[in-house]
Design an enzyme around this catalytic site. Structure first.
Site, PDB file in Angstrom:
ATOM      1  N   TYR A 140      -6.321   6.148   4.752  1.00 27.85           N
ATOM      2  CA  TYR A 140      -6.464   5.133   3.698  1.00 27.85           C
ATOM      3  C   TYR A 140      -5.609   3.903   3.996  1.00 27.85           C
ATOM      4  CZ  TYR A 140      -5.569   2.394  -0.383  1.00 27.85           C
ATOM      5  OH  TYR A 140      -5.406   1.321  -1.210  1.00 27.85           O
ATOM      6  N   ASP A 164      -9.147   5.964  -1.195  1.00 31.04           N
ATOM      7  CA  ASP A 164      -8.065   6.646  -1.905  1.00 31.04           C
ATOM      8  C   ASP A 164      -8.655   7.378  -3.103  1.00 31.04           C
ATOM      9  OD1 ASP A 164      -8.714   4.621  -3.667  1.00 31.04           O
ATOM     10  OD2 ASP A 164      -6.652   3.925  -3.955  1.00 31.04           O
ATOM     11  N   GLU A 192       0.824  -1.213   0.000  1.00 30.76           N
ATOM     12  CA  GLU A 192       0.000   0.000   0.000  1.00 30.76           C
ATOM     13  C   GLU A 192       0.857   1.263   0.000  1.00 30.76           C
ATOM     14  OE1 GLU A 192      -2.996   0.283  -0.659  1.00 30.76           O
ATOM     15  OE2 GLU A 192      -3.704  -1.776  -0.435  1.00 30.76           O
TER      16      GLU A 192
END
Length: 369
Positions: free
Chosen positions: A140, A158, A57
């Site tokens: 996020y 996001d 991520e």
């Protein structure tokens, strides 16, 4: 294959349209069914351990999936767990990150790894609130780790998700505002399923990445939310999502010097703070210098250039500044000046982290152009 909308199409009488919450709840079934058969095979999805989800991520922030894949695999080999990342030498870490850009992401990874090692026994916390305390982890990323790795029912919003939700709801709010992101997170908390949240969040992200795509027309005929999308119905796909105009970037002209002596090349380390902090670069000067000006600068510093040739033009765009570069390849008589690091050209490729801003020139030193 065209998606089977009719089986999943919700009943929505024109006289009594769905509320935003009802519309998002109606998304759940079609989205989960679509994701089950359309999810891309990605290395971090095959084994969604918290550490792997976290690394992926962070890498995926402002970087395309296809570009991340080789970096992710290489990073896992170099730093297979939190403790090895916490122990990483800074130059080795930044070299492993070289090419991904936004190097503060890598620095924050190490800071967070040290904190996780010290305070959580080397295992990422399984609490959304605790994840938010880690350096470089925002709402996020915390939501992605919490939902994908731990199955916690928290949203992961996001840019992809904001684009999808704005279109489904026909929202004209500015998606660059944090207040709008918080509103969307609140809506999702109230409407997302409590089970299978990993697939739900990844499904929303996936739709935004491969169907409701950035920088191009959406592939509406492939979308599981086709019948629910108000922007499509109302002909607003070109105007939604709305983003407020950004300020124009500042343009800086720079002259890049590839100073060579035998098998060695000159490098210098950038300051520990600011743009491209702590990375290595080729010596460079403000402005666009002529060959004569470069020669005069070097001779004034005690260097003896025997040959000066063009290394080409290059441009690199940062968030708020654009570099327009002119390069010169300079062969020296004698050693590299003491003001610079004299390193073996082979080590430029293997050891020293040099940002992609200088990629055109790095390739020349590595014999790639």
């Amino acid at each position: 294959m065209e998606y089977l909308y009719e089986k999943l199409k919700p009943l929505e009488p024109e006289a009594r349209p769905l509320s935003p919450r009802q519309r998002l709840k109606a998304v759940n079934g079609p989205l989960l069914s679509w994701y089950e058969s359309h999810a891309r095979v990605l290395p971090w999805r095959e084994d969604p351990q918290p550490y792997k989800v976290w690394i992926s991520e962070i890498m995926l922030q402002q970087t395309r999936v296809e570009a991340v894949k080789p970096y992710f695999n290489r990073f896992m080999e170099e730093f297979p767990d939190v403790r090895s990342l916490a122990r990483a030498d800074d130059d080795r870490l930044l070299k492993a990150w070289e090419g991904l850009g936004y190097y503060n992401r890598a620095r924050n990874l190490k800071k967070a790894a040290c904190l996780v090692t010290r305070c959580y026994g080397g295992r990422l916390p399984d609490s959304y609130e605790e994840l938010l305390k880690l350096p470089g982890v925002g709402t996020y990323t915390a939501g992605a780790i919490a939902s994908i790795a731990y199955g916690l029912p928290v949203p992961a919003v996001d840019g992809n998700v904001l684009r999808v939700l704005s279109r489904v709801l026909a929202s004209r709010e500015d998606i660059l505002k944090q207040s709008v992101k918080r509103q969307m997170e609140t809506l999702l908390r109230e409407t997302m399923p409590k089970e299978n949240v990993s697939a739900y969040n990844q499904g929303l992200i996936e739709v935004g990445a491969v169907v409701c795509v950035p920088g191009g027309p959406p592939k509406c005929q492939e979308c599981p939310m086709y019948s629910l999308c108000l922007a499509r119905r109302q002909g607003l796909l070109d105007s939604i999502p709305y983003k407020s105009p950004r300020k124009p970037r500042r343009v800086e002209k720079r002259t890049i010097l590839l100073l060579e002596s035998g098998t060695k090349i000159a490098l210098e380390k950038r300051p520990d703070t600011g743009l491209l902090a702590s990375l290595y670069q080729f010596p460079n000067l403000e402005g666009r210098l002529s060959e004569g000006e470069v020669r005069a600068f070097l001779e004034e510093g005690g260097a003896c250039p025997t040959e000066i040739g063009s290394a080409g033009e290059a441009k690199h765009i940062f968030s708020h500044v654009e570099w327009r570069m002119t390069g010169y390849r300079v062969r020296l008589a004698g050693d590299i000046p003491d003001a610079y690091l004299a390193v073996e050209k082979e080590d430029v490729r293997k050891k020293y982290p040099i940002p992609n801003a200088f990629l055109v020139y790095t390739k020349q030193i590595n014999g790639e152009s």
